[in-house]
Design an enzyme around this catalytic site. Structure first.
Site, PDB file in Angstrom:
ATOM      1  N   ASP A  92       0.802  -1.232   0.000  1.00 17.36           N
ATOM      2  CA  ASP A  92       0.000   0.000   0.000  1.00 17.36           C
ATOM      3  C   ASP A  92       0.831   1.277   0.000  1.00 17.36           C
ATOM      4  OD1 ASP A  92      -2.236  -1.531   0.057  1.00 17.36           O
ATOM      5  OD2 ASP A  92      -2.990  -0.810   1.998  1.00 17.36           O
ATOM      6  N   HIS A 134      -6.535   8.613   5.342  1.00 15.11           N
ATOM      7  CA  HIS A 134      -6.013   7.532   6.192  1.00 15.11           C
ATOM      8  C   HIS A 134      -4.698   7.862   6.898  1.00 15.11           C
ATOM      9  CE1 HIS A 134      -9.098   4.881   4.738  1.00 15.11           C
ATOM     10  NE2 HIS A 134      -8.632   4.855   3.504  1.00 15.11           N
ATOM     11  N   GLY A 142      -2.840   3.273   4.037  1.00 15.54           N
ATOM     12  CA  GLY A 142      -3.829   3.277   2.949  1.00 15.54           C
ATOM     13  C   GLY A 142      -3.553   4.283   1.846  1.00 15.54           C
ATOM     14  N   ASP A 169     -16.154   8.631   0.867  1.00 13.88           N
ATOM     15  CA  ASP A 169     -15.269   7.600   0.307  1.00 13.88           C
ATOM     16  C   ASP A 169     -15.783   6.228   0.757  1.00 13.88           C
ATOM     17  OD1 ASP A 169     -12.094   7.588  -0.720  1.00 13.88           O
ATOM     18  OD2 ASP A 169     -12.602   5.844   0.519  1.00 13.88           O
ATOM     19  N   HIS A 171     -14.087   3.890   1.912  1.00 13.71           N
ATOM     20  CA  HIS A 171     -13.344   3.457   3.106  1.00 13.71           C
ATOM     21  C   HIS A 171     -13.619   4.404   4.279  1.00 13.71           C
ATOM     22  CE1 HIS A 171     -10.992   1.974  -0.411  1.00 13.71           C
ATOM     23  NE2 HIS A 171     -10.915   0.883   0.320  1.00 13.71           N
ATOM     24  N   ASP A 258     -14.706   5.777  -4.928  1.00 13.69           N
ATOM     25  CA  ASP A 258     -14.517   4.317  -4.940  1.00 13.69           C
ATOM     26  C   ASP A 258     -15.768   3.570  -4.467  1.00 13.69           C
ATOM     27  OD1 ASP A 258     -13.996   5.412  -2.457  1.00 13.69           O
ATOM     28  OD2 ASP A 258     -11.966   4.581  -2.271  1.00 13.69           O
ATOM     29  N   TYR A 297     -10.657   4.098  -8.119  1.00 16.53           N
ATOM     30  CA  TYR A 297      -9.562   3.367  -8.751  1.00 16.53           C
ATOM     31  C   TYR A 297      -9.894   2.850 -10.142  1.00 16.53           C
ATOM     32  CZ  TYR A 297      -8.054   4.300  -4.166  1.00 16.53           C
ATOM     33  OH  TYR A 297      -7.746   5.007  -3.034  1.00 16.53           O
TER      34      TYR A 297
HETATM   35 ZN   LIG Z   1     -11.189   4.930  -0.416  1.00 14.97          ZN
END
Ligand SMILES: [Zn+2]
Length: 369
Positions: A92, A134, A142, A169, A171, A258, A297
């Site tokens: 990552d 992150h 991340g 997001d 995440h 994402d 992505y």
């Molecule tokens: Zn994300």
């Protein structure tokens, strides 16, 4: 009409994490090209600005001096710093030449946006190369090295401005939530795919802030397969009442895309149309607005979603067809998706029931009637 400043520096896409890393510089370059081909930089209320990189003093608004030193040393290939102590290594968070400058530039853009908003020089500032939610005080995580969001919010609250942060997001916005977990000066709201099925694993519904910050952190974990309709329903039920009650001076948003149904890293099922609808809702909630990018992505999706986001911010109506110049280089037909997520009725109903239960739980916890 909102006065919009958009931060875009070619230096953001001239640095690479390496050929196999999902955070491809192409995402930002193509976004810039599509914004330009769509004529958005020529709109009378839009100004494109290239920010300067943040200084080490500015980075130190959040990050430790030891960490900033280490990132600088690793970026120029020094071997006396052990990368794994700061969570760097293959995978990552690879070390690559120019790493410090690239991430300091993202922080510089967020800070420049924050200060233009504070001085009343614009109503919306959009840094689509930022949103690095992150990164921690003392280590990378991340794909994020420096946390442009935390630095900018820290600066804003020092100007005695109230900040609400909304993170869409896929995440969990862990770095931002934990930075402001114990304060009532920042309201953080994160919608994300359930941490039991996705990095970084946190953001459970029970996490809602600590001490005086209790109640000022809100997390909605969503099951894989959550689509536009259910997501937007949950958003409307939670975000406007929470933000409205908090009455922020500035809304800060992380606009990761994402959540798209074709994203290779996650499993929510939003479309570009749903993502545009979300940005429209955020626009209606924002007194002054610092909008940051984030994940995403699929390089076919990111430019379309963020160009539409800029159009919403600037109140420009774009034709549905992609501009000719962009189509000739990259293909595609329209800004919107050609296909739709395939979710059966049973699955849709199951997801909806889980989300309804969680949303009502959060509404009860926040004492929203
Ligand atoms: Zn994300």
């Amino acid at each position: 009409m909102r006065r919009v400043v958009v931060f875009a520096s070619p230096a953001m896409w001239h640095t690479s994490h390496g050929p196999d890393h999902p955070l491809k510089s192409e995402r930002l370059r193509r976004t810039y090209e599509l914004m330009q081909a769509s004529g958005l930089f020529e709109a009378p209320n839009v100004r494109r600005v290239e920010a300067a990189p943040a200084s080490t003093d500015e980075l130190a608004l959040f990050h430790t001096a030891e960490y900033i030193d280490a990132v600088q040393a690793l970026s120029v290939g020094r071997t006396d710093v052990r990368p794994w102590r700061f969570n760097f290594g293959p995978g990552d968070n690879p070390v690559f030449p120019g790493m410090h400058d690239l991430y300091a530039l993202a922080v510089g853009a967020a800070l420049a946006g924050a200060s233009m908003l504070a001085r009343g020089e614009c109503d919306t500032a959009f840094s689509f190369g930022g949103g690095l939610h992150h990164a921690w005080r003392d280590h990378a995580s991340g794909f994020c090295v420096y946390n442009d969001i935390v630095v900018a919010i820290t600066w804003l609250i020092r100007q005695r401005l109230r900040v609400a942060y909304v993170d869409i997001d896929v995440h969990h916005g862990d770095g931002v939530q934990y930075a402001f977990d114990d304060t009532d000066k920042v309201l953080t709201i994160s919608f994300h795919q359930d941490g039991r099925t996705l990095f970084p694993g946190t953001g459970a519904i029970e996490e809602h802030g600590r001490g005086v910050g209790a109640g000022y952190g809100v997390n909605l974990p969503l099951p894989a397969g959550t689509d536009d309709e259910t997501y937007l329903w949950a958003f409307d039920r939670l975000v406007p009442p929470l933000v409205g009650r908090f009455r922020p001076d500035v809304l800060v948003t992380q606009l990761g895309v994402d959540t798209h149904f074709t994203d290779p890293l996650a499993e929510l099922a939003l479309t570009v149309r749903g993502q545009e609808a979300l940005v429209r809702r955020l626009a209606s909630l924002a007194p002054r607005w610092l909008a940051l990018g984030g994940g995403g992505y699929n390089v076919e999706v990111v430019p379309r979603a963020w160009t539409l986001a800029l159009a919403v911010m600037a109140d420009v109506r774009l034709p549905a067809e992609l501009p000719e110049a962009y189509r000739q280089t990259y293909g595609g037909r329209t800004f919107y998706d050609e296909s739709a997520p395939e979710i059966g009725a049973d699955e849709r109903g199951r997801v909806r029931r889980i989300v309804e239960e969680r949303v009502e739980h959060l509404r009860g916890q926040a004492e929203l009637s």
